[in-house]
Motif scaffolding. Structure first.
Motif, PDB file in Angstrom:
ATOM      1  N   LEU A  80       0.867  -1.173   0.000  1.00  0.00           N
ATOM      2  CA  LEU A  80       0.000   0.000   0.000  1.00  0.00           C
ATOM      3  C   LEU A  80       0.901   1.220   0.000  1.00  0.00           C
ATOM      4  CD1 LEU A  80      -3.005   0.938   0.346  1.00  0.00           C
ATOM      5  CD2 LEU A  80      -2.568   0.950   2.806  1.00  0.00           C
ATOM      6  N   LYS A  81       0.649   2.199  -0.895  1.00  0.00           N
ATOM      7  CA  LYS A  81       1.505   3.382  -0.917  1.00  0.00           C
ATOM      8  C   LYS A  81       0.699   4.642  -1.175  1.00  0.00           C
ATOM      9  CE  LYS A  81       3.049   3.575  -5.720  1.00  0.00           C
ATOM     10  NZ  LYS A  81       4.211   3.641  -6.589  1.00  0.00           N
ATOM     11  N   ILE A  82       1.303   5.763  -0.797  1.00  0.00           N
ATOM     12  CA  ILE A  82       0.718   7.088  -1.009  1.00  0.00           C
ATOM     13  C   ILE A  82       1.866   8.086  -1.186  1.00  0.00           C
ATOM     14  CG2 ILE A  82       0.552   7.642   1.437  1.00  0.00           C
ATOM     15  CD1 ILE A  82      -2.118   9.102   0.742  1.00  0.00           C
ATOM     16  N   GLY A  83       1.580   9.180  -1.866  1.00  0.00           N
ATOM     17  CA  GLY A  83       2.566  10.236  -2.066  1.00  0.00           C
ATOM     18  C   GLY A  83       2.767  10.464  -3.549  1.00  0.00           C
ATOM     19  N   PRO A  84       3.577  11.418  -3.896  1.00  0.00           N
ATOM     20  CA  PRO A  84       4.436  12.258  -3.074  1.00  0.00           C
ATOM     21  C   PRO A  84       3.724  13.436  -2.402  1.00  0.00           C
ATOM     22  CG  PRO A  84       4.809  12.748  -5.390  1.00  0.00           C
ATOM     23  CD  PRO A  84       3.812  11.644  -5.338  1.00  0.00           C
ATOM     24  N   GLY A 106      10.633   6.634  -0.283  1.00  0.00           N
ATOM     25  CA  GLY A 106      11.578   6.855  -1.368  1.00  0.00           C
ATOM     26  C   GLY A 106      10.863   7.361  -2.602  1.00  0.00           C
ATOM     27  N   ILE A 107      11.622   7.441  -3.696  1.00  0.00           N
ATOM     28  CA  ILE A 107      11.092   7.899  -4.968  1.00  0.00           C
ATOM     29  C   ILE A 107      10.741   6.672  -5.792  1.00  0.00           C
ATOM     30  CG2 ILE A 107      11.642   9.190  -7.072  1.00  0.00           C
ATOM     31  CD1 ILE A 107      13.575  10.837  -5.320  1.00  0.00           C
ATOM     32  N   PHE A 108       9.542   6.636  -6.342  1.00  0.00           N
ATOM     33  CA  PHE A 108       9.056   5.550  -7.189  1.00  0.00           C
ATOM     34  C   PHE A 108       9.194   4.203  -6.491  1.00  0.00           C
ATOM     35  CE2 PHE A 108       9.231   2.743 -11.006  1.00  0.00           C
ATOM     36  CZ  PHE A 108       7.937   2.964 -11.412  1.00  0.00           C
ATOM     37  N   LEU A 109       8.439   4.013  -5.420  1.00  0.00           N
ATOM     38  CA  LEU A 109       8.473   2.755  -4.667  1.00  0.00           C
ATOM     39  C   LEU A 109       7.799   1.631  -5.436  1.00  0.00           C
ATOM     40  CD1 LEU A 109       7.584   4.054  -1.106  1.00  0.00           C
ATOM     41  CD2 LEU A 109       9.818   3.334  -1.947  1.00  0.00           C
ATOM     42  N   LEU A 110       8.393   0.460  -5.376  1.00  0.00           N
ATOM     43  CA  LEU A 110       7.856  -0.717  -6.048  1.00  0.00           C
ATOM     44  C   LEU A 110       7.468  -1.776  -5.024  1.00  0.00           C
ATOM     45  CD1 LEU A 110      10.519  -0.964  -8.880  1.00  0.00           C
ATOM     46  CD2 LEU A 110       8.213  -0.036  -9.055  1.00  0.00           C
ATOM     47  N   PRO A 111       6.489  -2.616  -5.331  1.00  0.00           N
ATOM     48  CA  PRO A 111       6.039  -3.635  -4.379  1.00  0.00           C
ATOM     49  C   PRO A 111       7.100  -4.652  -3.979  1.00  0.00           C
ATOM     50  CG  PRO A 111       4.423  -3.359  -6.111  1.00  0.00           C
ATOM     51  CD  PRO A 111       5.627  -2.548  -6.511  1.00  0.00           C
TER      52      PRO A 111
END
Length: 123
Positions: A80-84, A106-111
């Protein structure tokens, strides 16, 4: 029977009842992790609710990698991610419970969790 013998027998009986009674488990606590000024995550004590916040509008995202266990044999990894941009997101599991988690930023997070993720922690 003397009074001392009666007290001794009563004490032994009480101790044996305490030894046989089931232990009372402590109530589960929420699991939290954070990077100051970056973001935070909270997994509820039911291990089914996930609340994730990005605390800053910047170039970084925040995420949580988590392991879901359906039983002792079947597990999967969730992401699960959110941002920037600053904001929050939540999710609720319908099946299984979260058994391990890692907070990431971080920048451009991957699963796959190879960028700026902490190790999965059993919770």
């Amino acid at each position: 029977m003397t009074a001392n013998r009666i007290r001794l027998i009563a004490g032994i009986a009480a101790a044996s009842l305490l030894a046989l009674s089931p232990a009372v488990a402590a109530a589960p606590q929420p699991w939290t992790d954070a990077y100051t000024g970056v973001g935070q995550v909270n997994i509820g004590p039911d291990r089914k609710t996930i609340f994730l916040c990005d605390d800053a509008t910047d170039t970084e995202e925040v995420a949580i990698r988590y392991e879901v266990s359906y039983d002792r044999l079947f597990r999967r990894i969730g992401f699960l991610k959110i941002g920037p941009r600053k904001g929050c997101i939540d999710d609720t599991l319908w099946l299984g419970t979260v058994t391990a988690a890692a907070f990431c930023h971080g920048i451009f997070l991957l699963p796959n969790g190879y960028n700026d993720c902490r190790e999965l922690t059993k919770i």
